[in-house]
Scaffold this motif. Structure first.
Motif, PDB file in Angstrom:
ATOM      1  N   ARG A   3       0.812  -1.209   0.000  1.00  0.00           N
ATOM      2  CA  ARG A   3       0.000   0.000   0.000  1.00  0.00           C
ATOM      3  C   ARG A   3       0.852   1.268   0.000  1.00  0.00           C
ATOM      4  O   ARG A   3       0.350   2.367   0.169  1.00  0.00           O
ATOM      5  N   GLY A   4       2.156   1.087  -0.166  1.00  0.00           N
ATOM      6  CA  GLY A   4       3.039   2.233  -0.336  1.00  0.00           C
ATOM      7  C   GLY A   4       3.648   2.802   0.929  1.00  0.00           C
ATOM      8  O   GLY A   4       4.260   3.863   0.892  1.00  0.00           O
ATOM      9  N   TYR A   5       3.490   2.130   2.036  1.00  0.00           N
ATOM     10  CA  TYR A   5       4.063   2.592   3.304  1.00  0.00           C
ATOM     11  C   TYR A   5       5.388   1.875   3.541  1.00  0.00           C
ATOM     12  O   TYR A   5       5.407   0.714   3.912  1.00  0.00           O
ATOM     13  N   THR A   6       6.484   2.568   3.326  1.00  0.00           N
ATOM     14  CA  THR A   6       7.788   1.944   3.559  1.00  0.00           C
ATOM     15  C   THR A   6       8.109   1.889   5.044  1.00  0.00           C
ATOM     16  O   THR A   6       8.885   1.058   5.484  1.00  0.00           O
ATOM     17  N   SER A   7       7.495   2.761   5.825  1.00  0.00           N
ATOM     18  CA  SER A   7       7.746   2.822   7.264  1.00  0.00           C
ATOM     19  C   SER A   7       6.527   2.330   8.037  1.00  0.00           C
ATOM     20  O   SER A   7       5.420   2.850   7.869  1.00  0.00           O
ATOM     21  N   TYR A   8       6.739   1.336   8.886  1.00  0.00           N
ATOM     22  CA  TYR A   8       5.618   0.865   9.714  1.00  0.00           C
ATOM     23  C   TYR A   8       5.177   1.957  10.669  1.00  0.00           C
ATOM     24  O   TYR A   8       4.007   2.053  11.019  1.00  0.00           O
ATOM     25  N   GLU A   9       6.113   2.814  11.085  1.00  0.00           N
ATOM     26  CA  GLU A   9       5.778   3.880  12.033  1.00  0.00           C
ATOM     27  C   GLU A   9       4.822   4.893  11.413  1.00  0.00           C
ATOM     28  O   GLU A   9       3.871   5.333  12.054  1.00  0.00           O
ATOM     29  N   ALA A  26       1.333   3.287  11.118  1.00  0.00           N
ATOM     30  CA  ALA A  26       0.683   3.237  12.427  1.00  0.00           C
ATOM     31  C   ALA A  26       0.205   4.625  12.849  1.00  0.00           C
ATOM     32  O   ALA A  26      -0.931   4.787  13.310  1.00  0.00           O
ATOM     33  N   TYR A  27       1.062   5.613  12.681  1.00  0.00           N
ATOM     34  CA  TYR A  27       0.705   6.984  13.060  1.00  0.00           C
ATOM     35  C   TYR A  27      -0.509   7.461  12.270  1.00  0.00           C
ATOM     36  O   TYR A  27      -1.448   8.022  12.850  1.00  0.00           O
ATOM     37  N   GLU A  28      -0.492   7.234  10.959  1.00  0.00           N
ATOM     38  CA  GLU A  28      -1.576   7.705  10.100  1.00  0.00           C
ATOM     39  C   GLU A  28      -2.909   7.037  10.422  1.00  0.00           C
ATOM     40  O   GLU A  28      -3.966   7.607  10.206  1.00  0.00           O
ATOM     41  N   ARG A  75       2.562   3.005  17.516  1.00  0.00           N
ATOM     42  CA  ARG A  75       3.684   2.626  16.646  1.00  0.00           C
ATOM     43  C   ARG A  75       4.469   1.452  17.220  1.00  0.00           C
ATOM     44  O   ARG A  75       4.847   0.531  16.494  1.00  0.00           O
ATOM     45  N   ALA A  76       4.719   1.487  18.501  1.00  0.00           N
ATOM     46  CA  ALA A  76       5.477   0.397  19.133  1.00  0.00           C
ATOM     47  C   ALA A  76       4.707  -0.915  19.031  1.00  0.00           C
ATOM     48  O   ALA A  76       5.277  -1.966  18.708  1.00  0.00           O
ATOM     49  N   GLN A  77       3.417  -0.842  19.281  1.00  0.00           N
ATOM     50  CA  GLN A  77       2.595  -2.054  19.223  1.00  0.00           C
ATOM     51  C   GLN A  77       2.519  -2.585  17.796  1.00  0.00           C
ATOM     52  O   GLN A  77       2.635  -3.787  17.577  1.00  0.00           O
ATOM     53  N   PHE A  78       2.349  -1.690  16.826  1.00  0.00           N
ATOM     54  CA  PHE A  78       2.265  -2.134  15.443  1.00  0.00           C
ATOM     55  C   PHE A  78       3.574  -2.800  15.018  1.00  0.00           C
ATOM     56  O   PHE A  78       3.565  -3.800  14.298  1.00  0.00           O
ATOM     57  N   GLY A  79       4.686  -2.271  15.477  1.00  0.00           N
ATOM     58  CA  GLY A  79       5.978  -2.898  15.183  1.00  0.00           C
ATOM     59  C   GLY A  79       6.043  -4.314  15.724  1.00  0.00           C
ATOM     60  O   GLY A  79       6.573  -5.222  15.075  1.00  0.00           O
ATOM     61  N   ARG A  80       5.480  -4.524  16.906  1.00  0.00           N
ATOM     62  CA  ARG A  80       5.452  -5.870  17.490  1.00  0.00           C
ATOM     63  C   ARG A  80       4.542  -6.801  16.682  1.00  0.00           C
ATOM     64  O   ARG A  80       4.845  -7.982  16.530  1.00  0.00           O
ATOM     65  N   ALA A  86      -7.530  -0.891   8.688  1.00  0.00           N
ATOM     66  CA  ALA A  86      -6.620   0.173   8.258  1.00  0.00           C
ATOM     67  C   ALA A  86      -5.975  -0.167   6.914  1.00  0.00           C
ATOM     68  O   ALA A  86      -5.637   0.727   6.129  1.00  0.00           O
ATOM     69  N   LEU A  87      -5.809  -1.443   6.641  1.00  0.00           N
ATOM     70  CA  LEU A  87      -5.256  -1.881   5.357  1.00  0.00           C
ATOM     71  C   LEU A  87      -6.301  -1.834   4.239  1.00  0.00           C
ATOM     72  O   LEU A  87      -5.991  -2.094   3.086  1.00  0.00           O
ATOM     73  N   GLY A  88      -7.544  -1.517   4.612  1.00  0.00           N
ATOM     74  CA  GLY A  88      -8.619  -1.402   3.623  1.00  0.00           C
ATOM     75  C   GLY A  88      -9.132  -2.743   3.132  1.00  0.00           C
ATOM     76  O   GLY A  88      -9.493  -2.876   1.972  1.00  0.00           O
TER      77      GLY A  88
END
Length: 89
Positions: A37-43, A46-48, A53-58, A76-78
């Motif tokens: 979906r074009g998000y290179t950063s998990y952070e 998660a923020y958007e 962010r920490a939980q999503f990384g886990r 969130a991934l649609g």
């Protein structure tokens, strides 16, 4: 006929699953879809989507997550849950 179908379900043997392996697979699926979906950063993802962010990384690392959290991430991934688990999982 219905009786036969019910008996067949009872006769099925449990499939041995390794919880750690399944959680890793789940994390890889989440990460793959985020990147698609074009998000290179998990952070940033998660923020958007207002996810910790920490939980999503886990989650992406394959650590345990609650079903309600998974539903939130899939949304969130649609996607629907059927799409998430049906396409390549």
């Amino acid at each position: 006929m219905i009786y036969f179908i019910l008996m067949k379900k009872k006769d099925k043997k449990p499939v041995p699953l390794n919880t750690e392996d399944e959680l890793k697979k789940l994390g890889e699926r989440i990460k793959q879809l985020r990147i698609e979906r074009g998000y290179t950063s998990y952070e940033y993802f998660a923020y958007e989507h207002n996810i910790s962010r920490a939980q999503f990384g886990r989650y992406e690392q394959g650590q345990d997550l609650r079903y309600s959290s998974l539903v939130r991430v899939v949304s969130a991934l649609g996607m629907t849950m059927e799409e998430f688990f049906g396409e390549g999982f």
